[in-house]
Design a protein around this motif. Structure first.
Motif, PDB file in Angstrom:
ATOM      1  N   UNK A 124      -9.827 -19.552   3.119  1.00 45.41           N
ATOM      2  CA  UNK A 124     -10.460 -20.785   3.550  1.00 45.41           C
ATOM      3  C   UNK A 124     -11.779 -20.437   4.228  1.00 45.41           C
ATOM      4  N   UNK A 125     -12.798 -21.229   3.927  1.00 42.68           N
ATOM      5  CA  UNK A 125     -14.079 -21.032   4.603  1.00 42.68           C
ATOM      6  C   UNK A 125     -14.206 -22.042   5.733  1.00 42.68           C
ATOM      7  N   UNK A 135     -22.172 -21.323  11.534  1.00 41.56           N
ATOM      8  CA  UNK A 135     -21.848 -19.981  11.065  1.00 41.56           C
ATOM      9  C   UNK A 135     -20.580 -20.076  10.227  1.00 41.56           C
ATOM     10  N   UNK A 136     -20.540 -19.348   9.088  1.00 40.07           N
ATOM     11  CA  UNK A 136     -19.343 -19.455   8.256  1.00 40.07           C
ATOM     12  C   UNK A 136     -18.450 -18.228   8.381  1.00 40.07           C
ATOM     13  N   UNK A 137     -17.140 -18.492   8.299  1.00 38.58           N
ATOM     14  CA  UNK A 137     -16.135 -17.436   8.372  1.00 38.58           C
ATOM     15  C   UNK A 137     -15.135 -17.655   7.237  1.00 38.58           C
ATOM     16  N   UNK A 138     -14.727 -16.553   6.581  1.00 37.85           N
ATOM     17  CA  UNK A 138     -13.653 -16.645   5.580  1.00 37.85           C
ATOM     18  C   UNK A 138     -12.376 -16.107   6.196  1.00 37.85           C
ATOM     19  N   UNK A 139     -11.320 -16.901   6.126  1.00 38.48           N
ATOM     20  CA  UNK A 139     -10.040 -16.442   6.670  1.00 38.48           C
ATOM     21  C   UNK A 139      -8.928 -16.674   5.663  1.00 38.48           C
ATOM     22  N   UNK A 188      -7.969 -18.830  15.868  1.00 42.96           N
ATOM     23  CA  UNK A 188      -7.398 -17.629  16.494  1.00 42.96           C
ATOM     24  C   UNK A 188      -7.695 -16.394  15.662  1.00 42.96           C
ATOM     25  N   UNK A 189      -7.482 -16.535  14.350  1.00 41.08           N
ATOM     26  CA  UNK A 189      -7.702 -15.399  13.453  1.00 41.08           C
ATOM     27  C   UNK A 189      -9.143 -14.915  13.528  1.00 41.08           C
TER      28      UNK A 189
END
Lengths: 253, 150
Positions: free
Chosen positions: A22-23, A40-44, A57-58
């Motif tokens: 998921x982005x 800001x984007x994060x992939x988890x 949290x991740x």
């Protein structure tokens, strides 16, 4: 309760739960470094049963420790983690990933209308200030030996507004509050409603006078943003309308 | 640990700023009451002007003169003017309060709004009550008979 297992028979292997990437687009702001907030984007890697809070949290534990947000109980009761997820105010701990459209990035930002302090944290003081102003405590002159008796119907009258957890999702979704910081806001009115319609309370007239102010209930434009935002399902707009009616009827609520 | 009994009220509440008329409350009530009245007034107005009789073709100077010869329509139009204009101006005031952030600009926008509303109300009322059907050329307005005796 114990798990029922049949002797000599192996339990079927649990079905593989599919995880997916998921982005998340998070609106970051560090007052010591940034002049303006930025995305800001994060992939988890997430499971459908995970919540947005788990994703945060991740990110914080595995990718970027500087990500800042509030959370306490993580079970929808403390009201710490209200944030704007995909343009709607929700509790991060009550929003399941599978209920969002994961083909697109999930937008997460701080709630609006309150001063942004860092990342997803806002200054809640103006919110609590108007909460304090409506005197959110029992005002009663009598001191009964045991308890204050109340019928089921009398308790039912204000049951809906007792559910408030003061997360500010409603107040920070209110367009009137966005532009008029003096407005009490839905949450304060909900908590006034909780006491105004409580048969044990004697201060309803005091609270109605406070809300019968220039910045009181008359500012409400019944846009229903608050009712939609409330993670506890409180009929916020209805409660505000009931307070208006009580004021017009002369406050014999 | 001891719990001290706290007598109620512990501190007196700050005096509410309750002086004079509560404009915000009455403004709110006005919007609802005038709104209901305006539904009747506006649709009645539209029906009489655009649908009844010859419909929209009937509207000319004589049509208006004919309506205002009847006190019923003088009252009707006066109510329409005052209720609608104040209703609209109050709505505009709300919008100004919502969108004009700078106090000085807001103050002057509200003053301009108030002044223009007052001027329009006075002008409109003046026209309704001092209307003269024989003003100008009775020939072209088709009111020769009415104005012949003047």
């Amino acid at each position: 309760m114990s798990m029922a297992t049949i002797e000599g028979q192996a339990a079927p292997p649990p079905a593989e739960v599919q995880s997916f990437t998921v982005t998340l687009l998070i609106r970051r702001f560090d007052p010591e470094k940034d002049t303006e907030p930025y995305w800001q984007d994060f992939d988890v890697e997430m499971y459908p049963t995970d919540r947005v809070l788990d994703a945060l949290h991740k990110i914080k534990w595995e990718q970027d420790g500087s990500l800042t947000f509030r959370r306490s109980c993580a079970h929808g009761i403390c009201g710490s983690d209200a944030m704007r997820i995909n343009g709607r105010n929700r509790l991060a701990c009550k929003t399941l990933i599978k209920d969002l459209d994961i083909t697109k990035p999930i937008y997460v930002e701080a709630i609006k209308g309150l001063p942004l302090e860092k990342d997803l944290i806002v200054d809640m003081e103006p919110f609590f200030e108007s909460y304090r102003q409506i005197q959110p405590f029992l005002i009663a002159s009598s001191k009964p030996e045991k308890e204050r008796i109340q019928t089921v119907a009398q308790r039912e009258r204000f049951d809906d507004t007792t559910k408030c957890i003061l997360c500010a999702a409603c107040t920070s979704s209110c367009p009137v509050f966005w532009t008029d910081g003096q407005y009490f806001g839905p949450a304060a009115i909900v908590n006034a409603h909780r006491f105004i319609f409580d048969s044990r309370d004697e201060g309803s007239q005091v609270r109605l006078d406070i809300l019968n102010d220039k910045e009181g209930v008359w500012r409400c434009r019944t846009t229903f943003n608050c009712s939609e935002a409330c993670p506890r399902g409180i009929q916020v707009t209805k409660a505000i309308q009931e307070v208006k009616q009580a004021i017009l009827r002369g406050g014999n609520a | 640990m001891t719990t001290e009994p706290v007598e109620w009220p512990r501190t007196a509440r700050a005096a509410t700023r309750n002086r004079g008329i509560n404009w915000e409350k009455w403004g709110w009530v006005y919007m609802r009451v005038s709104g209901v009245a305006l539904v009747v007034l506006i649709f009645g107005h539209l029906f009489v002007n655009l649908v009844a009789g010859e419909g929209v073709n009937a509207i000319d100077f004589a049509f208006v003169a004919g309506k205002w010869a009847d006190p019923f329509y003088i009252v009707w139009d006066t109510l329409l003017l005052w209720l609608a204009l104040i209703h609209g101006a109050n709505g505009m005031r709300t919008l100004v309060n919502d969108y004009v952030y700078r106090p000085k600009v807001r103050k002057w926008t509200l003053r301009a709004l108030f002044a223009s509303t007052a001027v329009l109300l006075l002008l409109g009322t003046l026209v309704i009550y001092t209307f003269d059907p024989c003003i100008g050329d009775p020939q072209s307005s088709g009111l020769q008979e009415l104005c012949a005796g003047r």
